[in-house]
Design an enzyme around this catalytic site. Structure first.
Site, short mmCIF file in Angstrom:
data_model
loop_
_atom_site.label_atom_id
_atom_site.label_comp_id
_atom_site.label_asym_id
_atom_site.label_seq_id
_atom_site.Cartn_x
_atom_site.Cartn_y
_atom_site.Cartn_z
N CYS A 57 -0.90 -4.20 -7.88
CA CYS A 57 0.21 -3.27 -8.13
C CYS A 57 1.28 -3.86 -9.06
O CYS A 57 2.03 -3.11 -9.69
CB CYS A 57 0.88 -2.89 -6.81
SG CYS A 57 -0.26 -2.12 -5.67
N ASN A 98 0.43 6.00 -3.83
CA ASN A 98 0.51 4.68 -4.48
C ASN A 98 -0.55 4.61 -5.58
O ASN A 98 -1.75 4.59 -5.28
CB ASN A 98 0.27 3.62 -3.40
CG ASN A 98 0.35 2.20 -3.94
OD1 ASN A 98 0.37 1.97 -5.14
ND2 ASN A 98 0.38 1.23 -3.03
N HIS A 112 8.21 0.13 -7.49
CA HIS A 112 6.81 0.46 -7.18
C HIS A 112 6.81 1.51 -6.07
O HIS A 112 7.61 1.45 -5.13
CB HIS A 112 6.09 -0.81 -6.72
CG HIS A 112 4.68 -0.55 -6.29
ND1 HIS A 112 3.83 0.23 -7.02
CD2 HIS A 112 3.98 -0.94 -5.20
CE1 HIS A 112 2.66 0.31 -6.41
NE2 HIS A 112 2.73 -0.39 -5.29
N1 ACO Z 1 -3.31 9.04 10.46
C1 ACO Z 1 -3.04 8.94 11.79
N2 ACO Z 1 -2.96 7.76 12.41
C2 ACO Z 1 -3.15 6.64 11.68
C3 ACO Z 1 -3.43 6.68 10.31
C4 ACO Z 1 -3.51 7.94 9.70
N3 ACO Z 1 -3.76 8.09 8.38
N4 ACO Z 1 -3.55 5.40 9.86
C5 ACO Z 1 -3.36 4.60 10.91
N5 ACO Z 1 -3.12 5.35 12.01
C6 ACO Z 1 -2.86 4.89 13.36
C7 ACO Z 1 -3.35 3.50 13.60
O1 ACO Z 1 -4.71 3.51 13.93
C8 ACO Z 1 -2.46 3.06 14.74
O2 ACO Z 1 -3.05 3.56 15.92
P1 ACO Z 1 -3.09 2.64 17.25
O3 ACO Z 1 -1.64 2.31 17.53
O4 ACO Z 1 -3.72 3.55 18.24
O5 ACO Z 1 -3.91 1.47 16.87
C9 ACO Z 1 -1.17 3.84 14.53
O6 ACO Z 1 -1.48 4.85 13.56
C10 ACO Z 1 0.01 3.02 14.05
O7 ACO Z 1 -0.39 2.20 12.99
P2 ACO Z 1 0.65 1.22 12.34
O8 ACO Z 1 -0.09 0.28 11.46
O9 ACO Z 1 1.58 0.66 13.36
O10 ACO Z 1 1.55 2.23 11.49
P3 ACO Z 1 2.76 1.83 10.58
O11 ACO Z 1 3.96 2.54 11.04
O12 ACO Z 1 2.85 0.36 10.33
O13 ACO Z 1 2.33 2.50 9.19
C11 ACO Z 1 1.32 1.98 7.10
C12 ACO Z 1 1.12 2.13 8.58
C13 ACO Z 1 1.79 3.31 6.53
C14 ACO Z 1 0.00 1.60 6.46
C15 ACO Z 1 2.39 0.92 6.86
O14 ACO Z 1 2.08 -0.25 7.55
C16 ACO Z 1 2.55 0.61 5.41
O15 ACO Z 1 2.99 1.43 4.63
N6 ACO Z 1 2.21 -0.62 5.01
C17 ACO Z 1 2.30 -1.00 3.62
C18 ACO Z 1 1.13 -0.45 2.93
C19 ACO Z 1 1.32 -0.54 1.47
O16 ACO Z 1 2.31 -0.11 0.95
N7 ACO Z 1 0.29 -1.05 0.80
C20 ACO Z 1 0.25 -1.17 -0.57
C21 ACO Z 1 1.28 -2.16 -1.04
S1 ACO Z 1 0.62 -3.19 -2.15
C22 ACO Z 1 0.00 -2.20 -3.23
O17 ACO Z 1 0.67 -1.28 -3.67
C23 ACO Z 1 -1.44 -2.38 -3.57
#
Ligand code: ACO
Length: 330
Positions: A117, A287, A257
């Site tokens: 990214c 993203n 970003h």
């Molecule tokens: N729909 C419904 N539920 C979901 C989904 C979905 N699409 N995805 C995950 N869940 C569930 C998980 O399984 C988990 O369930 P569990 O508690 O029963 O195990 C629950 O939701 C909570 O998951 P968390 O990981 O705690 O959710 P969080 O609030 O952390 O959000 C997210 C997850 C959105 C991925 C967040 O961590 C995030 O944005 N991280 C950064 C990701 C990112 O930006 N990556 C790219 C950056 S680098 C680049 O750009 C390449």
């Protein structure tokens, strides 16, 4: 610190987005998710997904051609083409060479840069150095990301986050007023496994086991990435502002970003920049990896949010891990 005189400027930008819009509700019929979950966790409402046979090079060509036309640059005048992509059309040769051939930039050197990214901002700094050293007069920095081809469409925790798109800019020597004031980039290879595609290279060749376990597709530890993203983008913004002799108060527009609205809000808050001064389009595109910033910049220019004499801050973060920030004056 005194504000440095810019040596290189962003002369013009362009973008290309596939026309096919995929909403969160559309994804709810592919994986076990909801519009409410995606919007509340990420701010994403929809993204663009191109057809399987749309090439990263073709997307990049369209964005680059628009930037060149706006800059009044002919194909033969381009001296260097830097292409950031995490989704090359093939492993060898580079997507940059394909884009060069498509554009007919026959006097340029062209190469791919892999910083996930962060790649477009890295590329701008590489091109800035090339021009500042007097090696050429016109640089093209392209980011082209066909994320839909490397996503695991059975993994709800990643496939809802990304979209396809391409952005490009023409860089030229500055008149000493407009241009890049500072940049700060870093990486940390110790954290490579937080966001990666394990199979398909020398380390884990593509075989039936890899294909069955989807190891050739993108894998991410979301929470760890989230924490590192906020910390790194905040640190890089600090460093870039310091180098530019500015503070958050001096920034007229932040173009970060676009991975997640919560990461954007946390970074802006840390830099002391109110959200009215932050450009956001993650809701419409998700993203787009390194294409996120140049697409956002191009839209901000088109919408009249970028005016002469403004100070702009961009900050980014991605796999590697890689991160960085840049300040420039328009
Ligand atoms: N729909 C419904 N539920 C979901 C989904 C979905 N699409 N995805 C995950 N869940 C569930 C998980 O399984 C988990 O369930 P569990 O508690 O029963 O195990 C629950 O939701 C909570 O998951 P968390 O990981 O705690 O959710 P969080 O609030 O952390 O959000 C997210 C997850 C959105 C991925 C967040 O961590 C995030 O944005 N991280 C950064 C990701 C990112 O930006 N990556 C790219 C950056 S680098 C680049 O750009 C390449």
């Amino acid at each position: 610190m005194k504000t440095p005189e810019p040596i290189v400027e962003i002369a013009a930008t362009g973008r290309y987005l596939p026309s096919n819009v995929v909403t969160n509700d559309d994804l709810a019929s592919v994986v076990d998710t909801t519009d409410e979950w995606i919007q509340s966790r990420t701010g994403i409402r929809e993204r663009r997904i191109g057809p399987d046979d749309l090439l990263a090079a073709e997307m990049g060509r369209q964005a680059a051609a628009q930037a060149m036309e706006r800059a009044g640059v002919e194909a033969g005048e381009v001296d260097i083409i830097v292409v950031s992509t995490a989704t090359p059309d093939r492993w060898l040769p580079s997507t940059a060479c394909d884009i060069q051939a498509l554009l007919g930039c026959d006097n340029a050197l062209a190469f791919d840069l892999q910083a996930a990214c962060s790649g477009w901002l890295y590329g701008v700094t590489m091109a800035e150095g090339f021009l500042a050293a007097g090696r050429g007069e016109v640089a093209l920095v392209v980011a082209t990301e066909k994320m839909s081809n490397i996503l695991d469409w059975t993994d709800r925790s990643t496939c809802v986050l990304f979209g396809d798109g391409s952005g490009a800019a023409v860089l030229r020597p500055s008149d000493g007023q407009r241009g890049i004031l500072s940049a700060h980039h870093r990486s940390d290879g110790h954290l490579a496994e937080l966001l990666h595609r394990p199979a398909g290279g020398v380390r884990q060749p593509l075989d039936d086991t890899a294909l069955q376990s989807h190891d050739h597709l993108l894998k991410m530890s979301g929470r760890e990435i989230f924490k590192n993203a906020v910390r790194s983008m905040a640190e890089a913004s600090d460093k870039a502002l310091q180098q530019a002799g500015l503070t958050g108060d001096d920034i007229d527009l932040m173009i970060p970003h676009q991975a997640n609205i919560r990461i954007i809000e946390a970074t802006a808050k840390y830099a002391g920049i109110p959200m009215e001064k932050v450009y956001v389009n993650v809701d419409r595109y998700g993203n787009m990896s390194s294409a996120s910033i140049p697409v956002a910049l191009d839209e901000a220019i088109e919408e009249g949010r970028v005016r002469p004499g403004m100070n702009i801050l961009s900050a980014t973060f991605g796999a590697g891990l890689t991160w960085g920030a840049m300040v420039w004056r328009t």
